[in-house]
Design a protein around this motif. Sequence first.
Motif, PDB file in Angstrom:
ATOM      1  N   GLU A 118       0.830  -1.206   0.000  1.00  0.00           N
ATOM      2  CA  GLU A 118       0.000   0.000   0.000  1.00  0.00           C
ATOM      3  C   GLU A 118       0.864   1.255   0.000  1.00  0.00           C
ATOM      4  N   GLU A 119       1.879   1.295   0.867  1.00  0.00           N
ATOM      5  CA  GLU A 119       2.741   2.469   0.971  1.00  0.00           C
ATOM      6  C   GLU A 119       3.568   2.695  -0.291  1.00  0.00           C
ATOM      7  N   GLU A 120       4.140   1.626  -0.845  1.00  0.00           N
ATOM      8  CA  GLU A 120       5.085   1.785  -1.945  1.00  0.00           C
ATOM      9  C   GLU A 120       4.428   1.863  -3.319  1.00  0.00           C
ATOM     10  N   THR A 121       3.271   1.219  -3.477  1.00  0.00           N
ATOM     11  CA  THR A 121       2.672   1.156  -4.819  1.00  0.00           C
ATOM     12  C   THR A 121       1.312   1.835  -4.927  1.00  0.00           C
ATOM     13  N   GLY A 122       0.620   2.018  -3.809  1.00  0.00           N
ATOM     14  CA  GLY A 122      -0.729   2.582  -3.867  1.00  0.00           C
ATOM     15  C   GLY A 122      -1.787   1.560  -4.239  1.00  0.00           C
ATOM     16  N   TYR A 123      -1.443   0.273  -4.172  1.00  0.00           N
ATOM     17  CA  TYR A 123      -2.400  -0.813  -4.433  1.00  0.00           C
ATOM     18  C   TYR A 123      -2.688  -1.555  -3.137  1.00  0.00           C
ATOM     19  N   ARG A 124      -3.830  -2.218  -3.125  1.00  0.00           N
ATOM     20  CA  ARG A 124      -4.195  -3.133  -2.039  1.00  0.00           C
ATOM     21  C   ARG A 124      -4.587  -4.452  -2.699  1.00  0.00           C
ATOM     22  N   ALA A 125      -4.097  -5.559  -2.146  1.00  0.00           N
ATOM     23  CA  ALA A 125      -4.427  -6.880  -2.676  1.00  0.00           C
ATOM     24  C   ALA A 125      -5.494  -7.527  -1.810  1.00  0.00           C
ATOM     25  N   LYS A 126      -6.426  -8.229  -2.459  1.00  0.00           N
ATOM     26  CA  LYS A 126      -7.471  -8.954  -1.725  1.00  0.00           C
ATOM     27  C   LYS A 126      -7.128 -10.436  -1.579  1.00  0.00           C
ATOM     28  N   GLN A 127      -6.234 -10.937  -2.426  1.00  0.00           N
ATOM     29  CA  GLN A 127      -5.833 -12.350  -2.365  1.00  0.00           C
ATOM     30  C   GLN A 127      -4.329 -12.440  -2.148  1.00  0.00           C
ATOM     31  N   TRP A 128      -3.948 -13.306  -1.207  1.00  0.00           N
ATOM     32  CA  TRP A 128      -2.537 -13.490  -0.868  1.00  0.00           C
ATOM     33  C   TRP A 128      -2.185 -14.968  -0.902  1.00  0.00           C
ATOM     34  N   GLN A 129      -1.033 -15.257  -1.451  1.00  0.00           N
ATOM     35  CA  GLN A 129      -0.545 -16.630  -1.476  1.00  0.00           C
ATOM     36  C   GLN A 129       0.885 -16.638  -0.940  1.00  0.00           C
ATOM     37  N   ASP A 130       1.127 -17.457   0.067  1.00  0.00           N
ATOM     38  CA  ASP A 130       2.448 -17.600   0.654  1.00  0.00           C
ATOM     39  C   ASP A 130       3.320 -18.397  -0.314  1.00  0.00           C
ATOM     40  N   LEU A 131       4.456 -17.830  -0.706  1.00  0.00           N
ATOM     41  CA  LEU A 131       5.374 -18.497  -1.635  1.00  0.00           C
ATOM     42  C   LEU A 131       6.573 -19.123  -0.921  1.00  0.00           C
ATOM     43  N   GLY A 132       6.663 -18.946   0.395  1.00  0.00           N
ATOM     44  CA  GLY A 132       7.770 -19.519   1.146  1.00  0.00           C
ATOM     45  C   GLY A 132       8.768 -18.458   1.575  1.00  0.00           C
ATOM     46  N   ARG A 133       9.880 -18.924   2.108  1.00  0.00           N
ATOM     47  CA  ARG A 133      10.922 -18.009   2.569  1.00  0.00           C
ATOM     48  C   ARG A 133      12.277 -18.540   2.120  1.00  0.00           C
ATOM     49  N   PHE A 134      13.245 -17.619   2.051  1.00  0.00           N
ATOM     50  CA  PHE A 134      14.599 -18.001   1.659  1.00  0.00           C
ATOM     51  C   PHE A 134      15.601 -17.011   2.258  1.00  0.00           C
ATOM     52  N   PRO A 135      16.824 -17.478   2.541  1.00  0.00           N
ATOM     53  CA  PRO A 135      17.841 -16.578   3.080  1.00  0.00           C
ATOM     54  C   PRO A 135      18.390 -15.676   1.974  1.00  0.00           C
ATOM     55  N   ILE A 136      18.793 -14.480   2.357  1.00  0.00           N
ATOM     56  CA  ILE A 136      19.341 -13.515   1.399  1.00  0.00           C
ATOM     57  C   ILE A 136      20.848 -13.704   1.201  1.00  0.00           C
TER      58      ILE A 136
ATOM     59  N   LEU B 204      -5.849  -6.964  -7.172  1.00  0.00           N
ATOM     60  CA  LEU B 204      -5.392  -5.654  -6.722  1.00  0.00           C
ATOM     61  C   LEU B 204      -6.425  -4.575  -7.005  1.00  0.00           C
ATOM     62  N   GLU B 205      -6.506  -3.620  -6.084  1.00  0.00           N
ATOM     63  CA  GLU B 205      -7.306  -2.426  -6.328  1.00  0.00           C
ATOM     64  C   GLU B 205      -6.417  -1.219  -6.081  1.00  0.00           C
ATOM     65  N   LYS B 206      -6.562  -0.208  -6.939  1.00  0.00           N
ATOM     66  CA  LYS B 206      -5.807   1.028  -6.786  1.00  0.00           C
ATOM     67  C   LYS B 206      -6.462   1.844  -5.686  1.00  0.00           C
ATOM     68  N   LEU B 207      -5.679   2.286  -4.718  1.00  0.00           N
ATOM     69  CA  LEU B 207      -6.211   3.065  -3.608  1.00  0.00           C
ATOM     70  C   LEU B 207      -6.417   4.516  -4.027  1.00  0.00           C
ATOM     71  N   GLU B 208      -7.541   5.099  -3.613  1.00  0.00           N
ATOM     72  CA  GLU B 208      -7.789   6.510  -3.897  1.00  0.00           C
ATOM     73  C   GLU B 208      -6.817   7.394  -3.141  1.00  0.00           C
ATOM     74  N   ARG B 209      -6.548   7.019  -1.888  1.00  0.00           N
ATOM     75  CA  ARG B 209      -5.622   7.771  -1.048  1.00  0.00           C
ATOM     76  C   ARG B 209      -4.584   6.821  -0.456  1.00  0.00           C
ATOM     77  N   PRO B 210      -3.519   6.560  -1.200  1.00  0.00           N
ATOM     78  CA  PRO B 210      -2.504   5.654  -0.654  1.00  0.00           C
ATOM     79  C   PRO B 210      -1.818   6.273   0.566  1.00  0.00           C
ATOM     80  N   PRO B 211      -1.355   5.427   1.495  1.00  0.00           N
ATOM     81  CA  PRO B 211      -0.601   5.947   2.639  1.00  0.00           C
ATOM     82  C   PRO B 211       0.675   6.634   2.161  1.00  0.00           C
ATOM     83  N   ALA B 212       1.180   7.531   2.957  1.00  0.00           N
ATOM     84  CA  ALA B 212       2.423   8.223   2.610  1.00  0.00           C
ATOM     85  C   ALA B 212       3.596   7.252   2.647  1.00  0.00           C
ATOM     86  N   GLN B 213       4.513   7.446   1.705  1.00  0.00           N
ATOM     87  CA  GLN B 213       5.741   6.652   1.721  1.00  0.00           C
ATOM     88  C   GLN B 213       6.605   7.120   2.889  1.00  0.00           C
TER      89      GLN B 213
END
Length: 183
Positions: A96-114, A131-140
């Motif tokens: 939401e902060e970085e893109t101004g979108y909100r997702a309604k569906q989430w799928q866990d893809l796992g984790r990995f070390p950097i 995804l839906e585009k937010l009218e008022r995205p949170p501030a970055q």
Amino acid sequence: MSAIPEPPKILQQRLFYRGRKFNFDVNRLRLPNGAEGDWECIRHPGGSLGVPFTADGQLVLVRQYRFALQGRLLEFPAGTVEAGESPLSTIQREIEEETGYRAKQWQDLGRFPIAPGYSDEYIYAFLARDLEKLERPPAQDDDEDIEVVLMSPEEFEEKARSADIIDGKSIASYFLARPFLKG
């Protein structure tokens, strides 16, 4: 295959730096093979990354200034897991902060070390759909310099092959999400 925990014996612990996002320590260890020495480690709470995918088949990326590399990287939205926050709630907030979108569906893809040679950080990857585009995205955040970029999966793969996308966590997460990407 995941790593099977084999903790070393800690002979001496030392903290050299406590920072806002991570700590740095040097410890005297005895490894499982009996070798002893000093090892440095960046201690990080982990990060979450989202692969946002629009209904019309576009990936949502950010072009973000990264001071350590002195330039802008194309990458998927991501952020540090804050104290008391789950990896899923971290990436929901970050998208939401970085893109101004909100997702309604989430799928866990796992984790990995950097960077397991010197850090204990894991990235928790998620596919974000519907995804839906937010009218008022949170501030970055004040320290973020971000531009939103949309591209097709084919464009992403071409940019990764040509080294226009060099962010390892984004490339790895894309390939975890790839089997689930449908327009």
